[in-house]
Write an enzyme that holds these catalytic residues in place. Structure first.
Site, short mmCIF file in Angstrom:
data_model
loop_
_atom_site.label_atom_id
_atom_site.label_comp_id
_atom_site.label_asym_id
_atom_site.label_seq_id
_atom_site.Cartn_x
_atom_site.Cartn_y
_atom_site.Cartn_z
N LYS A 1 21.85 21.69 56.30
CA LYS A 1 21.29 22.96 56.76
C LYS A 1 21.70 24.11 55.84
O LYS A 1 20.87 24.91 55.43
CB LYS A 1 21.77 23.29 58.19
CG LYS A 1 21.42 22.26 59.23
CD LYS A 1 21.94 22.66 60.61
CE LYS A 1 23.45 22.76 60.71
NZ LYS A 1 24.18 21.49 60.50
N ARG B 1 22.87 26.62 68.97
CA ARG B 1 23.41 25.27 69.05
C ARG B 1 23.40 24.73 70.48
O ARG B 1 23.80 23.58 70.70
CB ARG B 1 24.84 25.27 68.55
CG ARG B 1 25.01 24.75 67.13
CD ARG B 1 26.49 24.72 66.84
NE ARG B 1 26.85 23.84 65.77
CZ ARG B 1 27.02 24.22 64.51
NH1 ARG B 1 26.77 25.44 64.15
NH2 ARG B 1 27.43 23.34 63.61
N ARG C 1 37.22 21.22 54.31
CA ARG C 1 37.39 21.92 55.58
C ARG C 1 38.20 21.08 56.56
O ARG C 1 37.98 19.87 56.66
CB ARG C 1 36.01 22.23 56.20
CG ARG C 1 35.48 23.60 55.83
CD ARG C 1 34.01 23.75 56.15
NE ARG C 1 33.67 23.40 57.53
CZ ARG C 1 32.42 23.46 58.02
NH1 ARG C 1 31.43 23.87 57.24
NH2 ARG C 1 32.18 23.13 59.26
N ARG D 1 32.35 16.05 66.41
CA ARG D 1 31.28 17.02 66.18
C ARG D 1 29.91 16.36 66.32
O ARG D 1 28.96 16.97 66.81
CB ARG D 1 31.43 17.68 64.81
CG ARG D 1 32.58 18.66 64.79
CD ARG D 1 33.01 19.02 63.39
NE ARG D 1 31.99 19.74 62.67
CZ ARG D 1 31.92 19.83 61.35
NH1 ARG D 1 32.82 19.20 60.60
NH2 ARG D 1 30.98 20.52 60.79
N ARG E 1 32.14 16.55 51.20
CA ARG E 1 31.84 18.00 51.11
C ARG E 1 33.08 18.76 50.65
O ARG E 1 34.19 18.52 51.13
CB ARG E 1 31.39 18.53 52.48
CG ARG E 1 31.30 20.06 52.49
CD ARG E 1 30.34 20.61 53.51
NE ARG E 1 30.76 20.41 54.88
CZ ARG E 1 30.02 20.79 55.93
NH1 ARG E 1 28.84 21.37 55.75
NH2 ARG E 1 30.45 20.56 57.15
P1 ADP Z 1 28.22 22.51 59.99
O1 ADP Z 1 27.74 23.30 58.78
O2 ADP Z 1 28.99 21.34 59.59
O3 ADP Z 1 27.09 22.17 60.91
P2 ADP Z 1 29.18 25.04 60.94
O4 ADP Z 1 29.83 25.68 59.77
O5 ADP Z 1 27.81 25.46 61.28
O6 ADP Z 1 29.22 23.45 60.75
O7 ADP Z 1 30.08 25.21 62.22
C1 ADP Z 1 31.45 24.90 62.22
C2 ADP Z 1 31.99 25.08 63.64
O8 ADP Z 1 31.84 26.45 64.05
C3 ADP Z 1 31.29 24.27 64.70
O9 ADP Z 1 31.80 22.96 64.80
C4 ADP Z 1 31.59 25.11 65.95
O10 ADP Z 1 32.91 24.91 66.40
C5 ADP Z 1 31.51 26.53 65.42
N1 ADP Z 1 30.15 27.10 65.57
C6 ADP Z 1 29.32 27.49 64.56
N2 ADP Z 1 28.17 27.97 65.06
C7 ADP Z 1 28.27 27.87 66.42
C8 ADP Z 1 27.40 28.18 67.51
N3 ADP Z 1 26.16 28.69 67.31
N4 ADP Z 1 27.83 27.94 68.76
C9 ADP Z 1 29.06 27.45 68.99
N5 ADP Z 1 29.92 27.12 68.02
C10 ADP Z 1 29.53 27.33 66.74
P1 ADP Z 2 25.35 21.47 57.02
O1 ADP Z 2 25.23 22.94 56.74
O2 ADP Z 2 24.16 20.92 57.75
O3 ADP Z 2 26.63 21.12 57.69
P2 ADP Z 2 25.68 21.16 54.11
O4 ADP Z 2 24.52 21.86 53.53
O5 ADP Z 2 27.00 21.82 54.00
O6 ADP Z 2 25.37 20.71 55.63
O7 ADP Z 2 25.75 19.70 53.44
C1 ADP Z 2 26.77 18.76 53.81
C2 ADP Z 2 27.26 18.02 52.55
O8 ADP Z 2 26.20 17.16 52.06
C3 ADP Z 2 27.62 18.94 51.38
O9 ADP Z 2 28.68 18.33 50.68
C4 ADP Z 2 26.34 18.98 50.54
O10 ADP Z 2 26.63 19.23 49.17
C5 ADP Z 2 25.78 17.57 50.76
N1 ADP Z 2 24.30 17.54 50.80
C6 ADP Z 2 23.45 18.46 51.30
N2 ADP Z 2 22.16 18.06 51.19
C7 ADP Z 2 22.19 16.84 50.59
C8 ADP Z 2 21.18 15.89 50.20
N3 ADP Z 2 19.87 16.13 50.41
N4 ADP Z 2 21.60 14.75 49.63
C9 ADP Z 2 22.93 14.51 49.44
N5 ADP Z 2 23.91 15.34 49.78
C10 ADP Z 2 23.58 16.50 50.35
#
Ligand code: ADP
Ligand code: ADP
Ligand code: ZN
Length: 213
Positions: A13, A88, A160, A171, A127
């Site tokens: 995302k 979420r 992280r 998660r 990541r």
């Molecule tokens: P990822 O990119 O791996 O999906 P995020 O960076 O979006 O993770 O979120 C990391 C953490 O921050 C989540 O596991 C949650 O604890 C918190 N968080 C982020 N956005 C929200 C939301 N909209 N509602 C509740 N918790 C959130």
């Molecule tokens: P999210 O915001 O959904 O948690 P990220 O954009 O941070 O996800 O991506 C999670 C991990 O996967 C990062 O290390 C990123 O560089 C890698 N990644 C993202 N998109 C792809 C893809 N299409 N193929 C392989 N790796 C990816």
């Protein structure tokens, strides 16, 4: 253009939202980044959010909704935005709709980046996130030019705390229980757009831009 990114943790995302923001000149609003910035600055919000984030749990809705509604009212968001990591939960989605409908606005697209659970662990363990600007890399799939250093700002890359395998499993289950129902919610509104997130990053982005136009 108002866009929501849906998908499991690690689906890509953030990676795609960053590119969308650049292409369409709209802000990339990531609630995860906002919480991490608050944790870093040791704010009251950061201290509260951290206890949930470290356990792989969602931060309670009441700590998230006002923050986002306030962010969306800022000047730079007047022509749209790409929301990454919000909503979420169903109550968050409802609160967003209520806030937007007061301004006679609504979300245009909910882009669902689909990646099976089996691929997520690899994505998360590889990541590496920038300690300063939030940019994310992957040791295999998207390495920085210099190991451990952010291409964008030169700061150190870190794993992280919540990307460790024990927390990732939690998660993922939280995602399936609390966030996946949003796919039906936005399907009902006729704005869901599914994208195969297992393709390479450029292919995923192409698929998204075909949808957004
Ligand atoms: P990822 O990119 O791996 O999906 P995020 O960076 O979006 O993770 O979120 C990391 C953490 O921050 C989540 O596991 C949650 O604890 C918190 N968080 C982020 N956005 C929200 C939301 N909209 N509602 C509740 N918790 C959130
Ligand atoms: P999210 O915001 O959904 O948690 P990220 O954009 O941070 O996800 O991506 C999670 C991990 O996967 C990062 O290390 C990123 O560089 C890698 N990644 C993202 N998109 C792809 C893809 N299409 N193929 C392989 N790796 C990816
Ligand atoms: Zn950086």
């Amino acid at each position: 253009m108002k866009i929501i990114m849906l998908g499991a943790p690690g689906a890509g995302k953030g990676t795609q939202a960053k590119r969308i923001a650049e292409k369409y000149s709209i802000p990339h609003i990531s609630t995860g980044d906002i919480f991490r910035a608050n944790i870093k600055n040791n704010t009251e919000l950061g201290q509260k959010a951290k206890t949930y984030m470290d356990q792989g749990l969602l931060v309670p809705d009441e700590l998230v909704v006002d923050l986002v509604v306030d962010r969306l009212s800022q000047e730079d968001a007047k022509n749209g935005y790409v929301l990454d990591g919000f909503p979420r939960t169903i109550p968050q989605a409802e609160a967003l709709d209520t806030a937007l409908s007061k301004k006679s606005e609504s979300v245009d697209y909910a882009v669902d980046v689909e990646v099976p659970d089996g691929d997520i662990i690899d994505r998360m363990s590889g990541r590496r996130s920038c300690s300063q600007c939030g940019a994310s890399y992957h040791v295999t799939f998207n390495p920085p030019k210099e190991e451990g250093v952010c291409d964008a700002c030169g700061a150190a890359l870190i794993l992280r705390e919540d990307d460790k395998p024990e927390t990732v499993a939690k998660r993922l289950s939280v995602y399936h229980e609390q966030t996946q129902p949003l796919i039906d919610y936005y399907t009902g509104k006729g704005i869901i757009k599914e994208v195969d997130g297992t393709m390479g990053m450029d292919e995923v982005f192409d698929a998204i831009t075909k949808i957004l136009g």
